[in-house]
Write an enzyme that holds these catalytic residues in place. Structure first.
Site, short mmCIF file in Angstrom:
data_model
loop_
_atom_site.label_atom_id
_atom_site.label_comp_id
_atom_site.label_asym_id
_atom_site.label_seq_id
_atom_site.Cartn_x
_atom_site.Cartn_y
_atom_site.Cartn_z
N GLY A 181 -33.78 -65.47 -6.77
CA GLY A 181 -35.19 -65.08 -6.69
C GLY A 181 -36.13 -66.20 -6.30
O GLY A 181 -37.35 -66.06 -6.46
N GLU B 19 -28.05 -68.45 -8.48
CA GLU B 19 -27.45 -67.63 -7.41
C GLU B 19 -28.51 -67.11 -6.46
O GLU B 19 -28.75 -65.91 -6.38
CB GLU B 19 -26.63 -66.49 -8.03
N GLY C 233 -30.22 -66.01 -2.91
CA GLY C 233 -29.78 -65.39 -1.66
C GLY C 233 -30.79 -65.70 -0.58
O GLY C 233 -30.57 -66.53 0.31
N ARG C 234 -31.97 -65.06 -0.69
CA ARG C 234 -33.00 -65.15 0.34
C ARG C 234 -33.35 -66.59 0.70
O ARG C 234 -33.41 -66.95 1.89
CB ARG C 234 -34.27 -64.43 -0.15
N CYS D 131 -40.03 -43.33 16.26
CA CYS D 131 -41.13 -42.38 16.26
C CYS D 131 -41.72 -42.25 14.86
O CYS D 131 -41.72 -41.16 14.28
CB CYS D 131 -40.64 -41.03 16.75
N TYR E 256 -31.77 -60.28 4.09
CA TYR E 256 -32.28 -58.92 3.88
C TYR E 256 -32.92 -58.42 5.18
O TYR E 256 -34.04 -57.92 5.17
CB TYR E 256 -33.30 -58.89 2.74
C1 LIG Z 1 -30.32 -60.01 -5.46
C2 LIG Z 1 -29.79 -60.83 -6.53
C3 LIG Z 1 -29.78 -62.22 -6.41
C4 LIG Z 1 -30.41 -62.96 -5.24
O1 LIG Z 1 -31.78 -62.76 -5.20
P1 LIG Z 1 -32.66 -63.54 -4.09
O2 LIG Z 1 -34.03 -63.02 -4.31
O3 LIG Z 1 -32.10 -63.16 -2.77
O4 LIG Z 1 -32.51 -64.99 -4.35
C5 LIG Z 1 -29.19 -62.95 -7.41
N1 LIG Z 1 -28.65 -62.34 -8.50
C6 LIG Z 1 -28.66 -60.99 -8.65
C7 LIG Z 1 -28.05 -60.40 -9.85
C8 LIG Z 1 -29.23 -60.20 -7.69
O5 LIG Z 1 -29.26 -58.88 -7.84
#
Ligand SMILES: *Cc1c(COP(=O)(O)O)cnc(C)c1O
Length: 394
Positions: free
Chosen positions: A226, A262, A264-265, A340, A369
């Site tokens: 996050g 953990e 991601g983004r 459309c 994403y």
């Molecule tokens: C989606 C998710 C993440 C990654 O979140 P980001 O906003 O992409 O960093 C990490 N842990 C869990 C459990 C998630 O669902």
């Protein structure tokens, strides 16, 4: 080859294209890793972008991968066979649990008591478990975020009261194979470093108090992902140095603890671009619209988050037709796609010096994403091409 030279080298048949800069990705994630203390393990949340070459490019800098479904588990296991995996996500089916037990998972993020019971019943050897908790966090901590998975009623993780129930369950006969390592919490997405650190501190303190109250030892806390990505300003990056410094101080207070994060983004957003061309420019009720080849069925991110995707224009000199070239007249343009629906907009009324039919538009921050959350089948337009820039390949 540089990004702009690569975009210029593509013919219209190759547009739209996703372009991933794997060398830049490696460099970015190595810098993130370097900013973190040793006792923090860095996992990549595969759902942000599970592209195989991205998973492989990250392997040198991450300690493992977080997967949230049986499909992701099989895919990531095949793509990076030796990497430790953490298996999370709500609604794990008995078949997914059985597959994950067979494929081998480094850590299980258990979302409910029912799931804990299923895991205990299906496990035939030791499994390492973290209980995912939906913790209350101090009011204010999550106020600014785009997406909150916790700190309020949600389907994610265990209510704090149920965490205690799980601890009692784990002490019962039949649960000997489940080794409880600690707590997992992924409470929000879009937190700046100071807020992320405040949440991490609360999760760790809550976990340690819980362990002490129940006479168990926790050696691990996963504080989730996050980390904020600011689409309005591609240069404003999450402050990994400040976050790492704060985590170091937190770990100093808890000598036996390993922390795990953990994201991601914040790892992959910056390494991807979506390049396309202007098919038409038109004026409607006083505003300029550029209709692009492609659209939100390839890059859904701005439509789902409600932002304008940052972009740059690459002018193309050639205009092959005998009639006047359609062009933006007001200095502002809405970039729409071929679908459309009025929701097919990548940027609203964005300032541009000049934009004409056949010019190219390259959207930045399309590495997370983006393609993988888009509704590709809607309207049956062709899929984009995928290109990878990599220093190794010259
Ligand atoms: C989606 C998710 C993440 C990654 O979140 P980001 O906003 O992409 O960093 C990490 N842990 C869990 C459990 C998630 O669902």
């Amino acid at each position: 080859m540089s990004l702009s030279r690569h975009v210029e080298s593509l013919t219209s048949d190759h547009l739209p294209s996703y372009i991933y800069d794997l060398a830049a990705l490696r460099e970015h994630v190595a810098a993130v890793r370097a900013a973190l203390p040793e006792r923090v393990e860095l996992y990549y949340a595969a759902k942000a972008n599970p592209e195989s070459r991205i998973l492989a490019a990250l392997r040198g800098s991450v300690d493992g991968y977080e997967v949230s479904s049986g499909g992701e588990l099989a895919h990531v296991r095949a793509g990076v066979p030796d990497a430790p995996l953490a298996f999370g996500g709500p609604g794990k089916t008995p078949a997914e649990i059985a597959d994950a037990l067979r494929l081998g998972v480094h850590r299980w993020h258990v979302e409910s008591e029912h799931e804990l019971r299923m895991l205990a019943e299906l496990a035939n050897g030791p499994v390492d478990v973290l209980l995912r908790a939906n913790l209350p966090v101090a009011s204010g901590s999550l106020d600014s975020v785009a997406l909150a998975m916790g700190g309020r009623p949600t389907p994610f993780g265990l209510d704090p009261a149920r965490v205690a129930d799980c601890l009692r369950l784990l002490a019962e006969p039949g649960y000997e194979r489940l080794r409880l390592r600690g707590i997992h919490a992924h409470l929000a997405s879009g937190l700046a470093a100071s807020a992320q650190l405040a949440v991490a501190e609360q999760v760790v303190e809550w976990s340690m108090e819980l362990a002490a109250a129940h006479g168990v030892e926790f050696t691990e806390v996963n504080v989730g992902g996050g980390m904020a990505v600011d689409y309005r300003d591609p240069d404003a990056r999450f402050d990994w140095t400040a976050f790492g410094t704060g985590l170091r101080a937190l770990l100093d207070r808890h000598p036996g603890l390993t922390l795990r994060i953990e994201p991601g983004r914040a790892l992959t957003a910056y390494c991807g671009w979506y390049a396309t061309e202007v098919l038409d420019v038109k004026q409607s009720h006083g505003e300029d619209f550029a209709v692009l080849r492609g659209g939100t069925h390839h890059l859904r991110t701005p439509a789902t988050r409600g932002h304008d995707q940052p972009f740059a224009v690459t002018p193309v000199a050639d205009w092959p037709h005998p009639w006047p070239r359609p062009a933006v007249t007001t200095g502002r343009v809405t970039l729409s796609g071929q679908l459309c629906t009025p929701k097919d907009v990548l940027a609203h009324q964005a300032p541009v010096d000049r934009l004409r039919a056949a010019d190219r538009v390259v959207f930045a921050m399309a590495g997370a994403y983006a393609w993988n959350i888009s509704h590709h089948e809607f309207l049956m337009h062709p899929r984009p091409a995928f290109h990878f820039l990599d220093a190794d390949e010259g």
